[in-house]
Design a protein around this motif. Structure first.
Motif, PDB file in Angstrom:
ATOM      1  N   ASN A   3       0.859  -1.186   0.000  1.00 41.56           N
ATOM      2  CA  ASN A   3       0.000   0.000   0.000  1.00 41.56           C
ATOM      3  C   ASN A   3       0.899   1.242   0.000  1.00 41.56           C
ATOM      4  O   ASN A   3       1.709   1.407   0.916  1.00 41.56           O
ATOM      5  CB  ASN A   3      -0.886  -0.045   1.257  1.00 41.56           C
ATOM      6  N   PRO A   4       0.802   2.122  -1.005  1.00 40.39           N
ATOM      7  CA  PRO A   4       1.695   3.293  -1.078  1.00 40.39           C
ATOM      8  C   PRO A   4       1.663   4.183   0.169  1.00 40.39           C
ATOM      9  O   PRO A   4       2.694   4.708   0.576  1.00 40.39           O
ATOM     10  CB  PRO A   4       1.190   4.069  -2.295  1.00 40.39           C
ATOM     11  N   ASN A   5       0.497   4.346   0.779  1.00 47.69           N
ATOM     12  CA  ASN A   5       0.392   5.200   1.968  1.00 47.69           C
ATOM     13  C   ASN A   5       1.207   4.625   3.118  1.00 47.69           C
ATOM     14  O   ASN A   5       1.970   5.331   3.776  1.00 47.69           O
ATOM     15  CB  ASN A   5      -1.055   5.327   2.425  1.00 47.69           C
ATOM     16  N   LEU A   6       1.016   3.339   3.372  1.00 46.85           N
ATOM     17  CA  LEU A   6       1.736   2.690   4.468  1.00 46.85           C
ATOM     18  C   LEU A   6       3.226   2.604   4.167  1.00 46.85           C
ATOM     19  O   LEU A   6       4.058   2.773   5.060  1.00 46.85           O
ATOM     20  CB  LEU A   6       1.153   1.305   4.723  1.00 46.85           C
ATOM     21  N   HIS A   7       3.559   2.360   2.912  1.00 47.39           N
ATOM     22  CA  HIS A   7       4.961   2.294   2.506  1.00 47.39           C
ATOM     23  C   HIS A   7       5.644   3.628   2.799  1.00 47.39           C
ATOM     24  O   HIS A   7       6.743   3.670   3.360  1.00 47.39           O
ATOM     25  CB  HIS A   7       5.041   1.944   1.022  1.00 47.39           C
TER      26      HIS A   7
END
Length: 185
Positions: A30-34
């Motif tokens: 997930n880009p946000n969590l990354h």
């Protein structure tokens, strides 16, 4: 709970479960969590030369890739949650409390002149909707919902909602109820 890291607490907000290191890595698809993972590493190692340089360079790469401008100098409390990725700008001198949600298109910035010259301070359990703008030396209280497209250049008391451009304050005891889930206490 004090044994958990800021990364684990941020990821808890997304899933409502405490995750192992492997599970955290698996969620980084997930880009946000990354981005939050890399941001927290850059914050942790910013004083150390080699590790700090590595994490800052990696963070810079993902700032460009995902469209987030959040810097390691930004003070961000535990339980930080990015709702969607892209076009997010937060001034490095901004302070953000615990259990805050920020959606896409948000700008939290500096005001360079006038009575509100300075940077925002955002309290705990604040939900900031898509395309909202918060500028200047303003204090946002705890349990505040800032509606999508709101423009805030004034102090907002706790337990309230801000809507509109220019923003208007509406008292609300349960302003963020249902908006901020899996809180860290």
């Amino acid at each position: 709970m004090s044994d958990y890291t800021a990364i684990q607490k941020d990821f808890y907000r997304e899933s409502g479960r405490w995750l192992s290191t492997f599970q955290i890595w698996a969620k980084c698809i997930n880009p946000n969590l990354h981005y939050v993972y890399i941001l927290r590493k850059a914050q942790k190692y910013r004083k150390k030369s080699i590790a700090g340089l590595f994490w800052r360079l990696l963070l810079r790469h993902y700032q460009i890739k995902y469209g987030f401008q959040i810097y390691p100098e930004t003070e961000i409390g535990e339980g930080f949650y990015l709702g969607h990725w892209g076009a997010l700008v937060i001034n490095p001198k901004t302070r953000i409390g615990k259990n805050c949600n920020i959606a896409q298109g948000v700008t939290i910035g500096q005001q360079n002149r006038g009575k509100n010259e300075g940077f925002p301070v955002i309290g705990d359990e604040v939900w900031i909707g898509p395309n909202a703008v918060i500028v200047g030396s303003v204090n946002i209280g705890n349990n505040v919902l800032i509606a999508p497209n709101a423009y805030v250049n004034f102090d907002v008391p706790k337990n309230s909602m801000v809507m509109g451009n220019p923003g208007k304050i509406y008292p609300a005891e349960n302003a963020t109820q249902g908006y901020i889930n899996n809180k860290i206490f």
